[in-house]
Design an enzyme around this catalytic site. Structure first.
Site, PDB file in Angstrom:
ATOM      1  N   ASN A  54      60.935  21.361  36.920  1.00  0.00           N
ATOM      2  CA  ASN A  54      59.750  20.973  36.856  1.00  0.00           C
ATOM      3  C   ASN A  54      58.599  21.692  36.579  1.00  0.00           C
ATOM      4  O   ASN A  54      58.734  23.062  36.790  1.00  0.00           O
ATOM      5  CB  ASN A  54      59.579  20.028  38.305  1.00  0.00           C
ATOM      6  CG  ASN A  54      59.709  20.801  39.488  1.00  0.00           C
ATOM      7  OD1 ASN A  54      60.511  21.903  39.274  1.00  0.00           O
ATOM      8  ND2 ASN A  54      58.953  20.469  40.505  1.00  0.00           N
ATOM      9  N   GLU A  56      54.399  21.625  36.621  1.00  0.00           N
ATOM     10  CA  GLU A  56      53.428  21.102  37.403  1.00  0.00           C
ATOM     11  C   GLU A  56      52.054  21.410  36.810  1.00  0.00           C
ATOM     12  O   GLU A  56      51.943  22.538  36.009  1.00  0.00           O
ATOM     13  CB  GLU A  56      53.476  21.413  38.756  1.00  0.00           C
ATOM     14  CG  GLU A  56      54.519  20.706  39.589  1.00  0.00           C
ATOM     15  CD  GLU A  56      54.374  21.033  41.105  1.00  0.00           C
ATOM     16  OE1 GLU A  56      53.903  21.843  41.580  1.00  0.00           O
ATOM     17  OE2 GLU A  56      55.372  20.240  41.866  1.00  0.00           O
ATOM     18  N   CYS A  65      58.411  16.084  35.485  1.00  0.00           N
ATOM     19  CA  CYS A  65      59.645  16.337  36.198  1.00  0.00           C
ATOM     20  C   CYS A  65      60.731  17.055  35.456  1.00  0.00           C
ATOM     21  O   CYS A  65      60.831  17.083  34.105  1.00  0.00           O
ATOM     22  CB  CYS A  65      60.186  14.874  36.642  1.00  0.00           C
ATOM     23  SG  CYS A  65      59.233  14.066  37.929  1.00  0.00           S
ATOM     24  N   GLU A  67      63.865  16.622  34.915  1.00  0.00           N
ATOM     25  CA  GLU A  67      64.655  15.357  33.894  1.00  0.00           C
ATOM     26  C   GLU A  67      63.926  15.186  32.790  1.00  0.00           C
ATOM     27  O   GLU A  67      64.452  15.300  31.390  1.00  0.00           O
ATOM     28  CB  GLU A  67      65.041  14.169  34.739  1.00  0.00           C
ATOM     29  CG  GLU A  67      65.664  14.329  36.095  1.00  0.00           C
ATOM     30  CD  GLU A  67      64.717  14.337  37.216  1.00  0.00           C
ATOM     31  OE1 GLU A  67      63.737  14.964  37.291  1.00  0.00           O
ATOM     32  OE2 GLU A  67      65.209  13.803  38.282  1.00  0.00           O
ATOM     33  N   CYS A 106      62.660  10.217  39.800  1.00  0.00           N
ATOM     34  CA  CYS A 106      61.633   9.285  39.897  1.00  0.00           C
ATOM     35  C   CYS A 106      61.841   8.221  38.856  1.00  0.00           C
ATOM     36  O   CYS A 106      62.527   8.138  38.068  1.00  0.00           O
ATOM     37  CB  CYS A 106      60.460   9.914  39.972  1.00  0.00           C
ATOM     38  SG  CYS A 106      59.853  10.274  37.988  1.00  0.00           S
ATOM     39  N   CYS A 109      61.394   8.991  35.138  1.00  0.00           N
ATOM     40  CA  CYS A 109      62.344   9.658  34.458  1.00  0.00           C
ATOM     41  C   CYS A 109      63.615   8.718  34.360  1.00  0.00           C
ATOM     42  O   CYS A 109      64.558   8.973  33.325  1.00  0.00           O
ATOM     43  CB  CYS A 109      62.936  10.758  35.637  1.00  0.00           C
ATOM     44  SG  CYS A 109      61.800  12.268  35.537  1.00  0.00           S
TER      45      CYS A 109
HETATM   46  N1  THU Z   1      60.370  16.135  40.411  1.00  0.00           N
HETATM   47  C1  THU Z   1      61.163  16.240  39.696  1.00  0.00           C
HETATM   48  O1  THU Z   1      61.322  17.056  39.037  1.00  0.00           O
HETATM   49  N2  THU Z   1      62.148  15.384  39.642  1.00  0.00           N
HETATM   50  C2  THU Z   1      62.355  14.083  40.263  1.00  0.00           C
HETATM   51  O2  THU Z   1      63.272  13.379  39.957  1.00  0.00           O
HETATM   52  C3  THU Z   1      61.315  14.131  41.406  1.00  0.00           C
HETATM   53  C4  THU Z   1      60.369  14.978  41.354  1.00  0.00           C
HETATM   54  C5  THU Z   1      59.217  17.032  40.747  1.00  0.00           C
HETATM   55  C6  THU Z   1      57.684  16.496  40.295  1.00  0.00           C
HETATM   56  C7  THU Z   1      56.929  17.361  41.277  1.00  0.00           C
HETATM   57  O3  THU Z   1      56.679  18.774  40.336  1.00  0.00           O
HETATM   58  C8  THU Z   1      57.681  17.825  42.435  1.00  0.00           C
HETATM   59  O4  THU Z   1      59.239  17.229  42.159  1.00  0.00           O
HETATM   60  C9  THU Z   1      57.288  17.115  43.720  1.00  0.00           C
HETATM   61  O5  THU Z   1      57.294  15.740  43.412  1.00  0.00           O
END
Ligand code: THU
Length: 151
Positions: A54, A56, A65, A67, A106, A109
């Site tokens: 991930n 941010e 994310c 994925e 999520c 994704c």
């Molecule tokens: N996140 C992912 O990388 N993949 C997911 O399937 C769910 C959430 C990340 C996004 C963000 O950087 C952190 O998790 C908190 O939500």
């Protein structure tokens, strides 16, 4: 394939390597806002693995994310049609939400994975590693996103 839980010992060598790759990329997550690290690993049809973490930014909502990062990067490498399986691992705690034992992709994704499944014609399996690290939950993308918007 209905969603099931399996111990790591029940996985094939390829599946175990994929889960290990998702775990190994966790330190590369850029998550200074949520402190929640997520790693994703894609298994290509030739047995090689492609990873993402991930990514941010201070807007919070525009964060990417693991994925999505892995799949966008696979696309840039010209390998989108080679994706046969995805593993996801996570570490850390979220303050604002209840996080369960397994971290499922999520909604965005899921839509992106469904797009790739559409390209490949394969109902892509997603392996979600338990936070305890000793077992996975496995579900295909059509189970995670039934009645998907698409062609
Ligand atoms: N996140 C992912 O990388 N993949 C997911 O399937 C769910 C959430 C990340 C996004 C963000 O950087 C952190 O998790 C908190 O939500």
């Amino acid at each position: 394939m209905t969603p099931i839980e399996l111990p790591l010992s029940a996985l094939t060598d390829d599946e175990r390597a994929l889960v290990a790759a998702a775990q190994a990329v966790l330190p590369n997550a850029y998550a200074p806002y949520s402190h929640f690290h997520v790693g994703a690993a894609l298994l290509f049809s030739d047995g090689t693995i492609h990873r993402g973490a991930n990514f941010e930014n201070v807007s919070y909502g525009l964060s990417l994310c693991a994925e999505t990062v892995a799949l966008a990067s696979a696309n840039a490498a010209g390998r989108l049609k080679d994706v046969t399986m995805i593993a996801v691992a996570a570490e850390g705690e979220l303050e604002a939400a209840v996080t369960g034992e397994f971290i499922p992709p999520c909604g965005r994704c899921r839509q992106i994975i469904a797009e790739v499944a559409n390209l490949t014609g394969l109902d892509i399996p997603v392996l979600m590693l338990a936070r305890s690290g000793d077992r996975i939950r496995r579900a295909t993308i059509s189970e995670l996103l039934p009645l998907a918007f698409g062609k």
